[in-house]
Design a protein around this motif. Structure first.
Motif, mmCIF file in Angstrom:
data_model
loop_
_atom_site.group_PDB
_atom_site.id
_atom_site.type_symbol
_atom_site.label_atom_id
_atom_site.label_comp_id
_atom_site.label_asym_id
_atom_site.label_seq_id
_atom_site.Cartn_x
_atom_site.Cartn_y
_atom_site.Cartn_z
ATOM 1 N N ASP A 78 31.653 2.869 58.934
ATOM 2 C CA ASP A 78 30.588 3.419 58.059
ATOM 3 C C ASP A 78 29.084 3.275 58.699
ATOM 4 O O ASP A 78 28.161 3.728 58.317
ATOM 5 C CB ASP A 78 30.621 2.493 56.737
ATOM 6 C CG ASP A 78 32.025 2.574 56.314
ATOM 7 O OD1 ASP A 78 32.667 1.631 56.243
ATOM 8 O OD2 ASP A 78 32.297 3.884 55.591
ATOM 9 N N TYR A 79 28.872 2.145 59.492
ATOM 10 C CA TYR A 79 27.607 1.933 59.991
ATOM 11 C C TYR A 79 27.769 1.823 61.723
ATOM 12 O O TYR A 79 28.497 1.263 61.960
ATOM 13 C CB TYR A 79 27.043 0.805 59.441
ATOM 14 C CG TYR A 79 27.104 0.546 58.091
ATOM 15 C CD1 TYR A 79 27.954 -0.228 57.452
ATOM 16 C CD2 TYR A 79 26.231 1.224 57.243
ATOM 17 C CE1 TYR A 79 28.167 -0.144 55.938
ATOM 18 C CE2 TYR A 79 26.260 1.335 55.978
ATOM 19 C CZ TYR A 79 27.255 0.479 55.272
ATOM 20 O OH TYR A 79 27.086 0.519 53.661
ATOM 21 N N TRP A 80 26.570 2.392 62.292
ATOM 22 C CA TRP A 80 26.495 2.253 63.608
ATOM 23 C C TRP A 80 25.205 2.002 64.038
ATOM 24 O O TRP A 80 24.148 1.837 63.544
ATOM 25 C CB TRP A 80 26.571 3.990 64.037
ATOM 26 C CG TRP A 80 27.917 4.473 63.683
ATOM 27 C CD1 TRP A 80 28.227 5.033 62.691
ATOM 28 C CD2 TRP A 80 29.121 4.588 64.526
ATOM 29 N NE1 TRP A 80 29.760 5.429 62.345
ATOM 30 C CE2 TRP A 80 30.301 4.972 63.636
ATOM 31 C CE3 TRP A 80 29.655 4.040 65.996
ATOM 32 C CZ2 TRP A 80 31.515 5.226 64.250
ATOM 33 C CZ3 TRP A 80 30.939 4.246 66.279
ATOM 34 C CH2 TRP A 80 31.730 4.876 65.492
ATOM 35 N N GLY A 81 25.371 1.228 65.596
ATOM 36 C CA GLY A 81 24.065 0.937 66.143
ATOM 37 C C GLY A 81 23.471 2.072 66.908
ATOM 38 O O GLY A 81 24.264 3.292 66.931
ATOM 39 N N GLN A 82 22.450 1.810 67.683
ATOM 40 C CA GLN A 82 21.888 2.732 68.387
ATOM 41 C C GLN A 82 22.467 2.982 69.864
ATOM 42 O O GLN A 82 22.067 4.110 70.496
ATOM 43 C CB GLN A 82 20.359 2.528 68.477
ATOM 44 C CG GLN A 82 19.802 1.477 69.743
ATOM 45 C CD GLN A 82 20.385 0.042 69.523
ATOM 46 O OE1 GLN A 82 20.893 -0.041 68.212
ATOM 47 N NE2 GLN A 82 20.319 -0.728 70.384
ATOM 48 N N GLY A 83 23.313 1.962 70.230
ATOM 49 C CA GLY A 83 23.943 2.114 71.458
ATOM 50 C C GLY A 83 23.138 1.387 72.592
ATOM 51 O O GLY A 83 22.005 0.974 72.581
#
Length: 120
Positions: free
Chosen positions: A108-113
């Motif tokens: 559901d949630y992601w970081g910027q990489g």
């Protein structure tokens, strides 16, 4: 809602090791299933590893099994990806992700990489 910030990427040589970290905001970090994904240039994002809320359950993609280790420290709101015996084909942007489910592959949630580059 949780915000994720990855760190630890860089340029390494084949055979080297690297540890990625993902710091999560919020007080309910232990409620989330956590995972790592990666995306190489010109390719689709692919699953790398996931870990359940207390770290007892882990699951890896075949391509990294035996070389990568996912772990988490709920006291520090952080999930890690220890990457050993790196190969040029591990070059990609690595993303941290959080899921509300207890055990699934829908995040559901992601970081910027964070970029990982492995030279031969």
């Amino acid at each position: 809602q949780v915000e994720l910030v990855e760190s630890g990427g860089g340029l390494v040589q084949a055979g080297d090791s690297l540890r990625l970290s993902c710091a999560a905001s919020g007080r309910t970090f232990s409620n989330y299933l956590m995972g790592w994904f990666r995306q190489a240039p010109g390719k689709e994002r692919e699953f790398v590893a996931r870990i359940n809320w207390n770290g007892v359950l882990t699951y890896y993609a075949d391509s990294v099994k035996g070389r990568f280790t996912i772990s988490r420290d709920n006291a520090k709101n952080t999930v890690y990806l220890q990457m050993d015996v790196l190969k040029p084909e591990d070059t990609a942007v690595y993303y941290c992700a959080a899921a509300r489910c207890s055990w699934c592959n829908s995040f559901d949630y992601w970081g910027q990489g964070t970029q990982v580059t492995v030279s031969s």
